[in-house]
Write a protein that holds these residues in place. Structure first.
Motif, PDB file in Angstrom:
ATOM      1  N   ALA B 199       0.843  -1.207   0.000  1.00  0.00           N
ATOM      2  CA  ALA B 199       0.000   0.000   0.000  1.00  0.00           C
ATOM      3  C   ALA B 199       0.872   1.249   0.000  1.00  0.00           C
ATOM      4  CB  ALA B 199      -0.920  -0.017   1.217  1.00  0.00           C
ATOM      5  N   SER B 200       1.975   1.187   0.750  1.00  0.00           N
ATOM      6  CA  SER B 200       2.891   2.321   0.807  1.00  0.00           C
ATOM      7  C   SER B 200       3.514   2.595  -0.565  1.00  0.00           C
ATOM      8  CB  SER B 200       3.985   2.029   1.841  1.00  0.00           C
ATOM      9  OG  SER B 200       5.058   2.909   1.682  1.00  0.00           O
ATOM     10  N   PHE B 201       3.876   1.526  -1.254  1.00  0.00           N
ATOM     11  CA  PHE B 201       4.465   1.664  -2.593  1.00  0.00           C
ATOM     12  C   PHE B 201       3.455   2.294  -3.554  1.00  0.00           C
ATOM     13  CE2 PHE B 201       5.106  -0.655  -6.756  1.00  0.00           C
ATOM     14  CZ  PHE B 201       6.121   0.175  -7.204  1.00  0.00           C
ATOM     15  N   ILE B 202       2.218   1.815  -3.507  1.00  0.00           N
ATOM     16  CA  ILE B 202       1.183   2.357  -4.399  1.00  0.00           C
ATOM     17  C   ILE B 202       0.940   3.845  -4.083  1.00  0.00           C
ATOM     18  CG2 ILE B 202      -1.263   2.199  -5.029  1.00  0.00           C
ATOM     19  CD1 ILE B 202       0.395  -0.028  -6.222  1.00  0.00           C
ATOM     20  N   ALA B 203       0.893   4.181  -2.791  1.00  0.00           N
ATOM     21  CA  ALA B 203       0.678   5.585  -2.412  1.00  0.00           C
ATOM     22  C   ALA B 203       1.817   6.456  -2.939  1.00  0.00           C
ATOM     23  CB  ALA B 203       0.566   5.704  -0.896  1.00  0.00           C
ATOM     24  N   ALA B 204       3.044   5.944  -2.884  1.00  0.00           N
ATOM     25  CA  ALA B 204       4.194   6.702  -3.377  1.00  0.00           C
ATOM     26  C   ALA B 204       4.090   6.916  -4.890  1.00  0.00           C
ATOM     27  CB  ALA B 204       5.491   5.985  -3.022  1.00  0.00           C
ATOM     28  N   LEU B 205       3.677   5.851  -5.608  1.00  0.00           N
ATOM     29  CA  LEU B 205       3.499   5.974  -7.061  1.00  0.00           C
ATOM     30  C   LEU B 205       2.424   7.010  -7.389  1.00  0.00           C
ATOM     31  CD1 LEU B 205       3.567   2.394  -8.627  1.00  0.00           C
ATOM     32  CD2 LEU B 205       5.320   4.171  -8.692  1.00  0.00           C
ATOM     33  N   LEU B 206       1.345   6.981  -6.619  1.00  0.00           N
ATOM     34  CA  LEU B 206       0.247   7.914  -6.827  1.00  0.00           C
ATOM     35  C   LEU B 206       0.728   9.348  -6.567  1.00  0.00           C
ATOM     36  CD1 LEU B 206      -2.660   7.533  -7.690  1.00  0.00           C
ATOM     37  CD2 LEU B 206      -3.323   7.465  -5.279  1.00  0.00           C
ATOM     38  N   GLY B 207       1.648   9.480  -5.602  1.00  0.00           N
ATOM     39  CA  GLY B 207       2.236  10.791  -5.326  1.00  0.00           C
ATOM     40  C   GLY B 207       2.986  11.309  -6.540  1.00  0.00           C
ATOM     41  N   VAL B 208       3.763  10.437  -7.184  1.00  0.00           N
ATOM     42  CA  VAL B 208       4.489  10.830  -8.390  1.00  0.00           C
ATOM     43  C   VAL B 208       3.491  11.207  -9.491  1.00  0.00           C
ATOM     44  CG1 VAL B 208       6.150  10.097 -10.149  1.00  0.00           C
ATOM     45  CG2 VAL B 208       6.446   9.359  -7.782  1.00  0.00           C
ATOM     46  N   ALA B 209       2.405  10.409  -9.606  1.00  0.00           N
ATOM     47  CA  ALA B 209       1.376  10.704 -10.606  1.00  0.00           C
ATOM     48  C   ALA B 209       0.755  12.070 -10.347  1.00  0.00           C
ATOM     49  CB  ALA B 209       0.304   9.613 -10.580  1.00  0.00           C
ATOM     50  N   ALA B 210       0.494  12.375  -9.079  1.00  0.00           N
ATOM     51  CA  ALA B 210      -0.100  13.673  -8.731  1.00  0.00           C
ATOM     52  C   ALA B 210       0.820  14.805  -9.173  1.00  0.00           C
ATOM     53  CB  ALA B 210      -0.341  13.744  -7.219  1.00  0.00           C
ATOM     54  N   LEU B 211       2.132  14.630  -8.946  1.00  0.00           N
ATOM     55  CA  LEU B 211       3.086  15.671  -9.347  1.00  0.00           C
ATOM     56  C   LEU B 211       3.068  15.851 -10.862  1.00  0.00           C
ATOM     57  CD1 LEU B 211       5.474  17.550  -8.389  1.00  0.00           C
ATOM     58  CD2 LEU B 211       6.968  15.680  -9.069  1.00  0.00           C
ATOM     59  N   LEU B 212       3.122  14.719 -11.567  1.00  0.00           N
ATOM     60  CA  LEU B 212       3.207  14.804 -13.031  1.00  0.00           C
ATOM     61  C   LEU B 212       1.916  15.344 -13.639  1.00  0.00           C
ATOM     62  CD1 LEU B 212       5.100  11.467 -13.796  1.00  0.00           C
ATOM     63  CD2 LEU B 212       6.026  13.789 -13.692  1.00  0.00           C
ATOM     64  N   LEU B 213       0.753  14.999 -13.058  1.00  0.00           N
ATOM     65  CA  LEU B 213      -0.524  15.361 -13.674  1.00  0.00           C
ATOM     66  C   LEU B 213      -1.084  16.695 -13.176  1.00  0.00           C
ATOM     67  CD1 LEU B 213      -2.261  11.865 -13.610  1.00  0.00           C
ATOM     68  CD2 LEU B 213      -1.511  13.105 -15.642  1.00  0.00           C
ATOM     69  N   LEU B 214      -0.872  17.000 -11.904  1.00  0.00           N
ATOM     70  CA  LEU B 214      -1.557  18.165 -11.327  1.00  0.00           C
ATOM     71  C   LEU B 214      -0.673  19.403 -11.215  1.00  0.00           C
ATOM     72  CD1 LEU B 214      -3.504  16.407  -8.423  1.00  0.00           C
ATOM     73  CD2 LEU B 214      -4.218  16.748 -10.787  1.00  0.00           C
ATOM     74  N   VAL B 215       0.642  19.238 -11.457  1.00  0.00           N
ATOM     75  CA  VAL B 215       1.560  20.361 -11.235  1.00  0.00           C
ATOM     76  C   VAL B 215       2.173  20.805 -12.557  1.00  0.00           C
ATOM     77  CG1 VAL B 215       3.681  21.074 -10.070  1.00  0.00           C
ATOM     78  CG2 VAL B 215       2.058  19.582  -8.902  1.00  0.00           C
ATOM     79  N   ARG B 216       2.260  22.112 -12.751  1.00  0.00           N
ATOM     80  CA  ARG B 216       2.880  22.670 -13.950  1.00  0.00           C
ATOM     81  C   ARG B 216       4.205  23.324 -13.579  1.00  0.00           C
ATOM     82  NH1 ARG B 216      -0.693  23.897 -18.701  1.00  0.00           N
ATOM     83  NH2 ARG B 216      -2.035  22.071 -18.583  1.00  0.00           N
ATOM     84  N   GLU B 217       5.173  23.144 -14.432  1.00  0.00           N
ATOM     85  CA  GLU B 217       6.444  23.846 -14.250  1.00  0.00           C
ATOM     86  C   GLU B 217       6.194  25.348 -14.299  1.00  0.00           C
ATOM     87  OE1 GLU B 217       9.604  24.534 -13.121  1.00  0.00           O
ATOM     88  OE2 GLU B 217      10.014  22.558 -13.975  1.00  0.00           O
ATOM     89  N   GLN B 218       6.880  26.108 -13.448  1.00  0.00           N
ATOM     90  CA  GLN B 218       6.752  27.568 -13.463  1.00  0.00           C
ATOM     91  C   GLN B 218       8.030  28.148 -14.056  1.00  0.00           C
ATOM     92  OE1 GLN B 218       3.831  29.294 -12.145  1.00  0.00           O
ATOM     93  NE2 GLN B 218       3.260  27.180 -12.586  1.00  0.00           N
ATOM     94  N   HIS B 219       7.866  29.137 -14.921  1.00  0.00           N
ATOM     95  CA  HIS B 219       9.057  29.662 -15.569  1.00  0.00           C
ATOM     96  C   HIS B 219       9.558  30.900 -14.852  1.00  0.00           C
ATOM     97  CE1 HIS B 219       8.787  26.642 -18.556  1.00  0.00           C
ATOM     98  NE2 HIS B 219       7.515  26.921 -18.693  1.00  0.00           N
TER      99      HIS B 219
END
Lengths: 345, 447
Positions: B199-219
């Motif tokens: 479960a911890s591994f899946i939560a960590a993967l989901l965390g990476v997914a959240a970063l990639l999907l919900l966050v935009r690079e700021q210039h």
């Protein structure tokens, strides 16, 4: 990808994650030891060792060494026995008990159990006999650390940590109880016994006791008393409920079968750790054992009047080690993957 | 700054359209995205941390002394890696990617825990466990500075502390939920540590997914125009030619940031580690040490509730002032530990609330204080400096406190730290605020 779409993707990922965890719980076989026979298949070595083990329902006769089996596999944590003298590659005899810490003498054993996978964790102690029949369990108030039975099998002593989880933690406190093996009942807490130092009453609220070792009569015992940063060796009587301070700088004493020597762990001065020392009771002479460079944190047991056994985790192997008290030979690994040894010669 | 202006900027920076719609507490979607990332990652890591002692001792057959070694590896962590994370983020300008590498490294380590039990051989496993723990911490060290830089670049300067408050609240929610989830799983499936690890591994993967999907690079070019003076722009634009150490040195040379670093290290040095506070509290009470995990969870809950309001307050009243005065609850907690307060359990509840208040008014506020001072192109490196300063301060504090406790007494140790904390608070309390609000974006002169 638009933000809205990305959010939808993330929501989908959340759902998939929860389903994956549910699927894992449904299909994955337990890897934890002692949960099912199939757990033994986790490693080839473990299953091989388990396959060779013999299950027993009564204590074998003759000289034996008891220990907690620490080999990975389905039998991890079980009470195990090897006949003495040890033969190379002899398979252990496995008893139907699982103990965190264990001791046995003269037909009576004490088994300490820790179930820390639950919240709050549960800690228990019970007395068992030669057929591994258990007396009613006593609830312990913390993780068990030391267990001893008197050589005549009449009494047992149990130490638990009340706070802190290691002797290296300076804020630890301990609780030590003496148990009557015939009834399985608690006779008393060492903190309720009277203490004398140089013949005078000695008392302080910060008294902590641990590491009881019994004399052959089952009444007299030695133990450790810690107060105001100093660790004392005390000698007491269970019947008289009294203890006398013998000397300072002694932890976890273990009395030799002939009652002439005590092996104990002596705290290192500048670092956290201990060295095994021997104290000759008649002369008061004290000298270090050549346990090499490591720190040992165990209450040792005597193999015979000239050798001790104890647990150590070293790069050469983790298990029960043996050392002669004359200081001539280095320690040697007696039983790999073993913990909490008790010897009956 | 007008709401319209803010809205325009958010759009240009490519963050969510909901930003700026509400009052002062509303923060851009990017901050929420980073918060969700941290929430999931903290759930993942706290699940492991909370079951680790039981797992190592029960299943892996660890001696308690080795457990101590494993725990200190976890606490210590590789400090200098923080700088490398900050430097890589600044130099490439890809904060999101750098942070993602850190999160991904930790996620891989969670997988390691799952695979390890099958091949544990006592005696040999120690080095593998150490490698897992150190790699996990490296991941955390890499991601911290780029992530905080990204938060600070995603909002208007006037909203910095509020944004960090939102992020830290989500982070604390993860820290509180992780142990609860782990123990719930173990309650239903006794000794099935593998389920917790999975479960911890899946939560960590989901965390990476959240970063990639919900966050935009700021210039930084966009963001930098918002608040920084031309002088800083010029200095910032000379980046890209230096390596990590000289870049670190160059950032340190800025007197305004150096003041924040000294502030961070100074306060870190007089802060008693939570673990000591809880143990001391337990010593004075009839309660059991089993309560200690609950105290951690309680502190995280108080932190979670207070982080946003106190962050908003810091944006109005001055970040440095709130940071310095935020140590008042800590001082009160020391007083409780010394016995100057009600009996168990009231003292524990009070202590937990005070510690939560202390975290809420210092942790994110310090990052916003530093973020507001740093030119965008070197922001991650500057934040790495502040992070390192806090860690070094706390590491020294733990050693000093342990020494005092061992060789003198716990009481003397707490009294010494309380006196030192009071002195350092007094010395900073009357200093002027330096460039901590959007209107004073200039380089602060040393006071």
């Amino acid at each position: 990808m638009t933000p809205r779409r990305a959010q939808l993707f993330f929501l989908a990922a959340c759902v998939v994650s929860i389903l994956t965890i549910a699927l894992y719980i449904a299909v994955a076989r337990p890897q934890a030891p002692a949960s099912s026979p199939s757990a033994a298949a986790t490693t080839a070595a473990a299953s091989a060792a388990d396959a060779r083990a013999t299950l027993i329902s009564a204590m074998p006769s003759g000289p034996i060494i008891l220990f907690r089996n620490a080999a990975p596999g389905a039998l991890y944590g079980r009470l195990a026995i090897q006949k003495l003298p040890l033969t190379p590659d002899a398979a252990p005899l496995i008893a139907p008990l699982s103990c965190e810490r264990v001791y046995y003498a003269a037909g009576a054993g004490i088994c300490l159990v820790a179930d820390e996978a639950r919240l709050p964790p549960r800690y228990l102690a019970y007395v068992f006999d030669d057929t591994f029949a258990q007396r009613p369990a006593i609830t312990l108030t913390g993780p068990p650390i030391r267990a001893r039975v008197s050589p005549d099998g009449r009494r047992a002593a149990v130490t638990v940590f009340e706070s802190g989880h290691s002797y290296a933690d300076d804020a630890f406190s301990t609780k030590t109880q003496v148990i009557e093996t015939s009834s399985g009942k608690v006779l008393g807490d060492l903190e309720a016994f009277a203490v004398r130092k140089d013949g005078q009453p000695f008392a302080s609220i910060d008294f902590n006791f641990w590491g009881v070792t019994f004399a052959r009569d089952g009444d007299h015992f030695y133990a450790t008393l810690k107060t105001k940063g100093e660790r004392y060796l005390v000698k007491g009587s269970v019947d008289a409920r009294v203890m006398d301070v013998v000397r300072a700088g002694v932890e976890c004493p273990s009395l030799s079968p002939d009652e002439t020597m005590i092996v104990f762990k002596k705290p290192l001065v500048r670092e956290v750790g201990w060295r095994l020392h021997v104290l000759v009771l008649a002369s008061g002479e004290e000298r270090p054992l050549n346990q090499v460079r490591r720190s040992i944190d165990d209450q040792v047991d005597w193999f015979d009047n000239r050798h001790i056994v104890y647990h150590d985790s070293a790069s050469e192997g983790t298990g029960v080690w043996m050392l002669s008290v004359d200081g001539t030979s280095p320690p040697r690994l007696l039983l790999p993957n073993a913990y909490s040894p008790a010897v009956r010669q | 700054m007008s709401r319209l202006g803010q809205l325009t900027r958010e759009r240009r920076a490519g963050v969510g359209a909901d930003a700026g719609a509400g009052a002062g507490w509303r923060v851009p979607a990017n901050v929420w995205g980073l918060g969700v990332t941290s929430l999931l990652t903290d759930i993942s890591s706290e699940m492991i941390v909370s079951v680790l002692p039981a797992y190592l001792v029960l299943t892996a057959g660890f001696a308690p002394l080795l457990l101590g070694v494993a725990t200190s590896l976890h606490e210590g962590g590789p400090l200098l890696v923080t700088w490398i994370g900050g430097w890589a983020a600044d130099r490439s300008g890809r904060r999101k990617l750098t942070a993602a590498c850190g999160y991904a490294l930790s996620a891989v380590c969670r997988l390691g825990w799952l695979l390890l039990p099958a091949r544990i051989l006592p005696g040999r496993a120690v080095s593998e466990l150490a490698l897992l723990i150190v790699s996990d911490r490296m991941g955390k060290a890499i991601r911290t500075a780029p992530r905080d830089a990204l938060i600070s670049l995603s909002v208007r300067p006037a909203q910095l502390a509020t944004a960090f408050g939102v992020h830290r609240a989500l982070d604390a929610a993860g820290a509180a939920a992780g142990p609860v989830l782990a123990f719930t799983l173990l309650w239903h499936f006794p000794r099935r540590f593998d389920i917790v690890f999975f479960a911890s591994f899946i939560a960590a993967l989901l965390g990476v997914a959240a970063l990639l999907l919900l966050v935009r690079e700021q210039h930084p070019v966009d963001a930098d125009q918002r608040d920084q003076s031309g002088e800083r722009d010029a200095r910032g634009s000379s980046r890209g030619t230096t390596h990590v150490w000289s870049e670190a040195w160059r950032v340190f040379a800025d007197p305004a940031l150096r003041r924040v670093i000294i502030l961070a290290a100074g306060f870190g040095l007089v802060t008693i580690n939570d673990a000591f506070v809880y143990v001391l509290l337990m010593q004075r009470s009839p309660a059991h040490t089993h309560w200690i995990p609950l105290l951690y969870a309680g502190t995280a809950a108080a932190f979670l509730l207070l982080a946003v309001p106190i962050g908003a307050l810091a944006d109005r009243a001055g970040r440095q002032r709130v940071f310095v005065l935020g140590h008042v609850p800590l001082l009160l907690a020391y007083a409780i530990v010394l016995g100057g307060a009600p009996a168990w359990p009231a003292n524990a509840i009070l202590c937990v609330l005070l510690l939560g208040g202390y975290y809420a008014s210092t942790d994110g506020v310090l990052a916003s204080l530093a973020g507001g001072l740093l030119p965008a192109p070197v922001r991650a490196m500057g934040l790495a400096w502040v992070d390192t300063a806090v860690s070094v301060g706390r590491l020294c504090s733990s050693m000093l406190f342990g020494l005092l406790w061992t060789h003198v007494s716990a009481r003397t140790a707490v009294l010494t730290f309380a006196a030192a904390l009071f002195l350092i608070m007094a010395s900073f309390a009357f200093r002027p605020e330096d460039g901590t609000t959007c209107t004073t974006g200039t380089t602060g002169a040393p006071a």
